[in-house]
Design an enzyme around this catalytic site. Structure first.
Site, mmCIF file in Angstrom:
data_model
loop_
_atom_site.group_PDB
_atom_site.id
_atom_site.type_symbol
_atom_site.label_atom_id
_atom_site.label_comp_id
_atom_site.label_asym_id
_atom_site.label_seq_id
_atom_site.Cartn_x
_atom_site.Cartn_y
_atom_site.Cartn_z
ATOM 1 N N GLY A 86 4.741 28.877 -23.557
ATOM 2 C CA GLY A 86 4.850 27.424 -23.419
ATOM 3 C C GLY A 86 3.647 26.696 -23.984
ATOM 4 N N CYS A 87 2.455 27.203 -23.691
ATOM 5 C CA CYS A 87 1.235 26.548 -24.166
ATOM 6 C C CYS A 87 1.109 26.667 -25.678
ATOM 7 C CB CYS A 87 0.018 27.138 -23.467
ATOM 8 S SG CYS A 87 0.034 26.875 -21.678
ATOM 9 N N THR A 88 1.495 27.816 -26.212
ATOM 10 C CA THR A 88 1.464 27.992 -27.669
ATOM 11 C C THR A 88 2.427 27.021 -28.342
ATOM 12 O OG1 THR A 88 0.876 30.327 -27.444
ATOM 13 C CG2 THR A 88 1.834 29.637 -29.538
ATOM 14 N N MET A 91 0.843 23.421 -28.229
ATOM 15 C CA MET A 91 -0.274 23.201 -29.142
ATOM 16 C C MET A 91 0.128 23.315 -30.605
ATOM 17 S SD MET A 91 -2.363 22.236 -27.073
ATOM 18 C CE MET A 91 -2.341 22.218 -25.289
#
Length: 199
Positions: A86-88, A91
């Site tokens: 999710g964070c990848t 960003m």
């Protein structure tokens, strides 16, 4: 005598009940409104914190948030963990749309509570064109009142975004940021800042 003893017991019981309703008198107990007063709100000045930044020459430095006043808007994007799906996705989405931030005179800082070296690897691996900050001591998340949770010894900051204008004023807060649905809202708010002149 028994009658008066019973009456006296009843009076003492009622008195204790009234005292409980009135409060314990413990000043350390949470009071109504404390949580609301502690939280930052739109229109508040942004706390001045130090952030890890990478210059155009690749040199790493520390910058104060207030140093952008009169120059750039700032987006602070708090996220749980480097290298997670999710964070990848979040960003890399900012990376792919980075021209939107440049056009809106906006400096981006992605912030997790991981060590700075993990943040540097994340930035390098995905060629992120913005600053990726490791707030291991949680100074930034505490200044911005970001919820942090501990799951089996792994600490995560809640996914949240703050948009700060060129005057250093908070113009947008989302403490429940959704990767799929809220990105366009951030872009729209950035565009609105430039149109209204608040930036």
């Amino acid at each position: 005598m028994r009658k008066w003893s019973a009456v006296w017991s009843a009076v003492m019981f009622l008195g204790a009940g009234m005292a409980a309703l009135a409060g314990t008198g413990d000043d350390t107990a949470p009071r109504q409104g404390d949580a609301e007063r502690a939280a930052l709100r739109v229109g508040d000045p942004a706390p001045n914190v130090k952030l890890a930044a990478t210059g155009a020459d690749g040199e790493k430095t520390q910058v104060e948030l207030k140093s952008f006043q009169g120059k750039k808007n700032v987006l602070l994007a708090f996220y749980p963990r480097t290298f997670t799906s999710g964070c990848t996705k979040q960003m890399c989405g900012y990376r792919d749309d980075f021209s939107r931030f440049k056009d809106a005179d906006t400096e981006v800082f992605a912030i997790s509570v991981e060590p700075q070296d993990a943040s540097d690897r994340f930035k390098a691996e995905y060629k992120l064109p913005f600053n990726v900050v490791g707030d291991e001591q949680q100074k930034i998340v505490k200044a911005f009142k970001i919820p942090v949770r501990d799951a089996n010894g792994n600490v995560f900051a809640k996914r949240s975004v703050f948009l700060i204008d060129k005057k250093g004023v908070i113009r947008h807060i989302d403490l429940d940021y959704d990767i799929e649905n809220d990105k366009q809202d951030v872009y729209d708010r950035l565009a609105a800042l430039n149109k209204t002149g608040e930036s």
